[in-house]
Design an enzyme around this catalytic site. Structure first.
Site, PDB file in Angstrom:
ATOM      1  N   LYS A  63     -29.126   6.263   5.503  1.00  0.00           N
ATOM      2  CA  LYS A  63     -29.445   4.834   5.541  1.00  0.00           C
ATOM      3  C   LYS A  63     -30.915   4.550   5.748  1.00  0.00           C
ATOM      4  O   LYS A  63     -31.499   4.937   6.756  1.00  0.00           O
ATOM      5  CB  LYS A  63     -28.669   4.174   6.689  1.00  0.00           C
ATOM      6  CG  LYS A  63     -27.198   4.029   6.393  1.00  0.00           C
ATOM      7  CD  LYS A  63     -26.531   3.264   7.484  1.00  0.00           C
ATOM      8  CE  LYS A  63     -25.774   2.064   6.929  1.00  0.00           C
ATOM      9  NZ  LYS A  63     -25.414   1.105   7.947  1.00  0.00           N
ATOM     10  N   ARG A 107     -26.515  20.765  25.718  1.00  0.00           N
ATOM     11  CA  ARG A 107     -27.026  19.731  26.632  1.00  0.00           C
ATOM     12  C   ARG A 107     -26.921  20.150  28.095  1.00  0.00           C
ATOM     13  O   ARG A 107     -27.758  19.765  28.906  1.00  0.00           O
ATOM     14  CB  ARG A 107     -26.277  18.422  26.407  1.00  0.00           C
ATOM     15  CG  ARG A 107     -26.725  17.750  25.141  1.00  0.00           C
ATOM     16  CD  ARG A 107     -26.013  16.455  24.916  1.00  0.00           C
ATOM     17  NE  ARG A 107     -26.634  15.738  23.819  1.00  0.00           N
ATOM     18  CZ  ARG A 107     -26.113  14.683  23.224  1.00  0.00           C
ATOM     19  NH1 ARG A 107     -24.951  14.211  23.625  1.00  0.00           N
ATOM     20  NH2 ARG A 107     -26.748  14.087  22.243  1.00  0.00           N
ATOM     21  N   GLY A 151     -31.291   8.939  19.094  1.00  0.00           N
ATOM     22  CA  GLY A 151     -31.724   7.542  19.199  1.00  0.00           C
ATOM     23  C   GLY A 151     -32.990   7.401  20.028  1.00  0.00           C
ATOM     24  O   GLY A 151     -33.904   6.654  19.671  1.00  0.00           O
ATOM     25  N   GLY A 157     -29.143  14.259  14.929  1.00  0.00           N
ATOM     26  CA  GLY A 157     -27.966  15.130  14.866  1.00  0.00           C
ATOM     27  C   GLY A 157     -27.875  15.978  13.622  1.00  0.00           C
ATOM     28  O   GLY A 157     -27.611  17.184  13.692  1.00  0.00           O
TER      29      GLY A 157
HETATM   30  P1  AMP Z   1     -28.307   9.578   8.840  1.00  0.00           P
HETATM   31  O1  AMP Z   1     -27.269   9.497   9.914  1.00  0.00           O
HETATM   32  O2  AMP Z   1     -28.705   8.259   8.269  1.00  0.00           O
HETATM   33  O3  AMP Z   1     -29.492  10.448   9.236  1.00  0.00           O
HETATM   34  O4  AMP Z   1     -27.586  10.331   7.622  1.00  0.00           O
HETATM   35  C1  AMP Z   1     -27.133  11.659   7.662  1.00  0.00           C
HETATM   36  C2  AMP Z   1     -26.136  11.840   6.535  1.00  0.00           C
HETATM   37  O5  AMP Z   1     -26.748  11.492   5.310  1.00  0.00           O
HETATM   38  C3  AMP Z   1     -25.615  13.250   6.343  1.00  0.00           C
HETATM   39  O6  AMP Z   1     -24.266  13.309   6.716  1.00  0.00           O
HETATM   40  C4  AMP Z   1     -25.785  13.501   4.840  1.00  0.00           C
HETATM   41  O7  AMP Z   1     -24.627  14.049   4.239  1.00  0.00           O
HETATM   42  C5  AMP Z   1     -26.026  12.109   4.288  1.00  0.00           C
HETATM   43  N1  AMP Z   1     -26.782  12.110   3.032  1.00  0.00           N
HETATM   44  C6  AMP Z   1     -27.946  12.722   2.786  1.00  0.00           C
HETATM   45  N2  AMP Z   1     -28.324  12.537   1.512  1.00  0.00           N
HETATM   46  C7  AMP Z   1     -27.373  11.786   0.923  1.00  0.00           C
HETATM   47  C8  AMP Z   1     -27.177  11.276  -0.397  1.00  0.00           C
HETATM   48  N3  AMP Z   1     -28.083  11.510  -1.349  1.00  0.00           N
HETATM   49  N4  AMP Z   1     -26.094  10.533  -0.627  1.00  0.00           N
HETATM   50  C9  AMP Z   1     -25.183  10.299   0.343  1.00  0.00           C
HETATM   51  N5  AMP Z   1     -25.303  10.759   1.609  1.00  0.00           N
HETATM   52  C10 AMP Z   1     -26.384  11.497   1.904  1.00  0.00           C
END
Ligand code: AMP
Length: 394
Positions: free
Chosen positions: A196, A35, A375, A352
């Site tokens: 999520k 950054r 974000g 990230g």
């Molecule tokens: P996000 O912050 O919503 O983009 O989520 C990123 C995180 O999602 C990473 O740390 C991944 O380890 C997790 N992730 C990806 N696929 C899965 C899965 N099938 N089950 C649980 N966690 C997951």
């Protein structure tokens, strides 16, 4: 909107909002200086044109004055990145700061203390913004990562300057979002993953009017699969979002967008790298098993679509890529985005975890653009007008 290149800086002081919110280890060493390096072109440009730079940033969430989050911890790294001496002032407003700013000469760089030591910063306070505005002749925003915040230094402050503009980094970020939203190179493919689905629904909604293909992987895919009547076992899913997922699928059909969901997955008995695993159909995951990566058949299908695309957006991993056992899907997607880029596609990667994945698989320099704002990038792609960008237009 004006950019730095539209303004003369000779003998002027530029008050630059940078995003130096870098990760620190327990000994206050900077773990990743990307950054700081990202702001260098703007600082160099202003100095080259005969100006001086006053840098202001936040670091973490200090909740009042918190020495652990002082920007002095990053002073040495900033000097190294900029290859020049940087004057540090242990406050960001007040008579002493104004005196120090008055004393700087063209070519000098001065860095203020963490803006968030004052609660007024995040509240977007008028009086705080006014005090900050005394520290420069021109306001420059080069902190894309905070443009979705209506804070004092990112938005409110702009109205106190007759001369204001976006820095070179912000310009690049705006252009890269535009390349996706009003792409002229089809087919356009978005790859959305991560844990999520709730945090990604708004962006998916907006992307359905823009893309030809939408590839959905990661933990969020299971809410779509469950919504369509599949069995997801112990995989993560958000039961309250199934209706919205079905609506998204219907909208995609109406708009002729091809939504690709995982057909097979790598399922594990436990959430750990050493777990027993099996490759199974994504809609038939038995009780006690959780899908932690896309399977080989899905990998082939996703990668084929990516390689045939001319514009690509990637946000979110395809699985729990932090564990080697579940990293193949994310690695294959990253490699395909890189290959498509080599063959002439435009690719934007943000968020990230996707950026961490690119670094992990040594593909960081193989995509067209890696966004510095998670974000802010998501909100731009949701079609929202960001306060930090809007403020520069007035
Ligand atoms: P996000 O912050 O919503 O983009 O989520 C990123 C995180 O999602 C990473 O740390 C991944 O380890 C997790 N992730 C990806 N696929 C899965 C899965 N099938 N089950 C649980 N966690 C997951």
């Amino acid at each position: 909107m004006k950019f730095v290149t539209d303004i003369g800086f000779k003998n002027k002081k530029a008050l630059i909002r940078v995003d130096f919110n870098v990760p620190l280890d327990n000994n206050n060493n900077v773990l990743d200086a990307s950054r700081i390096l990202a702001a260098k072109p703007t600082i160099d440009y202003i100095i080259d044109k005969g100006g001086a730079c006053v840098l202001m940033s936040h670091l973490g969430r200090p909740n009042g004055h918190n020495p652990k989050l002082s920007l002095k911890h990053i002073l040495e790294q900033t000097q190294q990145c900029l290859s020049k001496e940087v004057i540090f002032i242990s406050d960001c407003i007040g008579p002493d700061v104004e005196k120090a700013v008055k004393a700087i000469k063209p070519g000098d760089v001065l860095m203020l203390e963490n803006l968030r030591f004052y609660q007024e910063e995040v509240k977007g306070s008028e009086s705080f913004s006014k005090k900050l505005s005394r520290l420069g002749d021109v306001y420059v925003n080069d902190a894309f990562g905070t443009t979705h915040r209506a804070h004092a230094s990112t938005a409110t402050i702009a109205k106190y300057f007759s001369e204001k503009c976006a820095g070179l980094l912000l310009k690049k970020e705006i252009q890269s979002i535009k390349n996706i939203l009003v792409s002229k190179k089809q087919p356009v493919t978005a790859i959305i993953g991560g844990a999520k689905v709730s945090s990604k629904i708004p962006i998916i909604k907006n992307l359905l009017s823009i893309v030809d293909n939408l590839l959905i992987g990661g933990g969020m895919a299971y809410t779509f699969i469950k919504a369509q009547g599949g069995e997801v076992g112990a995989s993560i899913f958000e039961s309250e979002k199934t209706t919205e997922c079905l609506e998204l699928i219907k909208t995609a059909e109406k708009k002729g967008v091809s939504i690709l969901l995982p057909k097979d997955v790598i399922a594990a008995a436990e959430f750990k790298n050493s777990s027993t695993t099996k490759t199974i159909r994504a809609s038939k995951i038995s009780q006690g098993w959780m899908g932690l990566d896309i399977g080989p058949e899905t990998e082939i299908e996703f990668c084929k679509t990516i390689k045939e695309s001319k514009t690509i957006l990637w946000n979110g991993p395809m699985g729990v890529f932090e564990m080697k056992r579940f990293s193949n899907g994310t690695k294959a997607v990253a490699a395909s985005v890189a290959e498509a880029t080599t063959n002439g596609a435009y690719s934007l990667v943000g968020g990230g975890d996707s950026v961490a994945a690119l670094k992990k698989f040594n593909l960081y320099n193989k995509v067209s653009r890696v966004s510095t704002g998670g974000g802010a990038m998501l909100e731009s792609l949701e079609g929202k007008e960001l306060p930090g960008i809007k403020a520069l237009m007035r």
